[in-house]
Write an enzyme that holds these catalytic residues in place. Structure first.
Site, PDB file in Angstrom:
ATOM      1  N   HIS A 124       0.664  27.889  26.706  1.00 13.03           N
ATOM      2  CA  HIS A 124       0.574  26.878  26.456  1.00 13.03           C
ATOM      3  C   HIS A 124       2.056  26.290  25.978  1.00 13.03           C
ATOM      4  O   HIS A 124       2.181  25.260  25.996  1.00 13.03           O
ATOM      5  CB  HIS A 124       0.020  27.433  24.372  1.00 13.03           C
ATOM      6  CG  HIS A 124      -0.118  26.213  23.293  1.00 13.03           C
ATOM      7  ND1 HIS A 124      -0.921  25.767  23.037  1.00 13.03           N
ATOM      8  CD2 HIS A 124       1.028  25.871  23.024  1.00 13.03           C
ATOM      9  CE1 HIS A 124      -0.749  24.676  22.498  1.00 13.03           C
ATOM     10  NE2 HIS A 124       0.237  25.211  21.905  1.00 13.03           N
ATOM     11  N   GLU A 125       3.071  26.800  25.074  1.00 11.37           N
ATOM     12  CA  GLU A 125       4.350  26.301  25.575  1.00 11.37           C
ATOM     13  C   GLU A 125       4.647  25.836  26.624  1.00 11.37           C
ATOM     14  O   GLU A 125       5.665  24.590  26.711  1.00 11.37           O
ATOM     15  CB  GLU A 125       5.678  27.045  24.914  1.00 11.37           C
ATOM     16  CG  GLU A 125       5.037  27.650  24.159  1.00 11.37           C
ATOM     17  CD  GLU A 125       4.984  26.614  22.549  1.00 11.37           C
ATOM     18  OE1 GLU A 125       5.288  25.790  22.749  1.00 11.37           O
ATOM     19  OE2 GLU A 125       4.057  27.447  21.853  1.00 11.37           O
ATOM     20  N   HIS A 143       3.589  21.693  27.313  1.00 17.03           N
ATOM     21  CA  HIS A 143       4.399  20.902  26.381  1.00 17.03           C
ATOM     22  C   HIS A 143       5.480  19.844  27.945  1.00 17.03           C
ATOM     23  O   HIS A 143       5.577  19.005  27.566  1.00 17.03           O
ATOM     24  CB  HIS A 143       5.241  21.321  25.180  1.00 17.03           C
ATOM     25  CG  HIS A 143       4.261  21.576  24.498  1.00 17.03           C
ATOM     26  ND1 HIS A 143       3.350  20.627  23.642  1.00 17.03           N
ATOM     27  CD2 HIS A 143       3.658  22.992  23.340  1.00 17.03           C
ATOM     28  CE1 HIS A 143       2.744  21.041  22.631  1.00 17.03           C
ATOM     29  NE2 HIS A 143       3.025  22.629  22.437  1.00 17.03           N
ATOM     30  N   CYS A 200      -1.872  23.648  17.644  1.00 16.63           N
ATOM     31  CA  CYS A 200      -0.358  23.674  17.924  1.00 16.63           C
ATOM     32  C   CYS A 200       0.274  23.040  16.747  1.00 16.63           C
ATOM     33  O   CYS A 200      -0.204  21.861  16.203  1.00 16.63           O
ATOM     34  CB  CYS A 200      -0.408  22.986  19.255  1.00 16.63           C
ATOM     35  SG  CYS A 200       0.848  21.477  19.923  1.00 16.63           S
TER      36      CYS A 200
HETATM   37 NI    NI Z   1       1.825  23.747  20.929  1.00 16.86          NI
END
Ligand code: NI
Length: 177
Positions: A142-143, A146, A100
């Site tokens: 994953h994105e 956030h 990341c």
């Molecule tokens: Ni990330």
């Protein structure tokens, strides 16, 4: 257009829940996406979320061509995804290495749903609706994490599988972030 500083783990705003985008096709939204794109390209990332550059909106971009950071990964089409909704298609989870831009120089093994249905909008408000699997599904999860204040180390199940990229992969030319 500008390359923006990427916030690193420890910054409280990375743990916040981002707000939905209310208005599409605005100069502000286009400028945000341009900055995210410039920053992702400069950092050679597979994706970036608006909170990583300090903007608390539900906007992510991602895409992987031939990226030396992910030499064995499938290619993922360049995508701008706003106000995403993710629905796992099966309960099947698969382990895979992740890095990341907010956790530079490290990698960890994270379980993710292997198949996923995602919906959202592009910057003009056009709907996006896709069924994906494998690395594409991993990148989206994953994105979008956030946007809910979740960084991948928070999902690592065994911290033995977390470490510095150049120590874990000494013979690789994977970039160190
Ligand atoms: Ni990330």
């Amino acid at each position: 257009m500008a390359i923006r500083p990427v916030l690193r783990m420890g910054e409280p705003s990375l743990l916040a829940i981002a707000e939905p985008v209310a208005d599409f096709d605005t100069p502000e939204l286009h400028a945000l996406i341009q900055d995210m794109q410039d920053t992702m390209e400069y950092m050679d990332g597979a994706g970036i979320a608006a909170p990583q550059i300090g903007v608390g909106l539900r906007v992510v971009i991602f895409g992987v061509g031939q990226n030396p950071r992910y030499p064995d990964a499938d290619q993922v089409p360049y995508t701008i995804l706003i106000n995403p909704v993710l629905t796992p298609v099966s309960d099947l989870l698969e382990d895979g290495w992740e890095g990341c831009l907010s956790v530079p120089g490290m990698r960890g093994i994270v379980p993710r749903h292997t198949r996923l249905h995602y919906k959202g909008f592009d910057q003009f408000g056009n709907p996006i609706d896709r069924l994906v699997s494998g690395f594409h599904a991993r990148v989206v999860q994953h994105e979008c994490d956030h946007l809910d204040g979740i960084l991948y180390p928070m999902r690592i199940q065994d911290l033995k599988n977390f470490g510095y990229t150049d120590v874990l992969f000494p013979d690789s030319d994977i970039a160190d972030d």
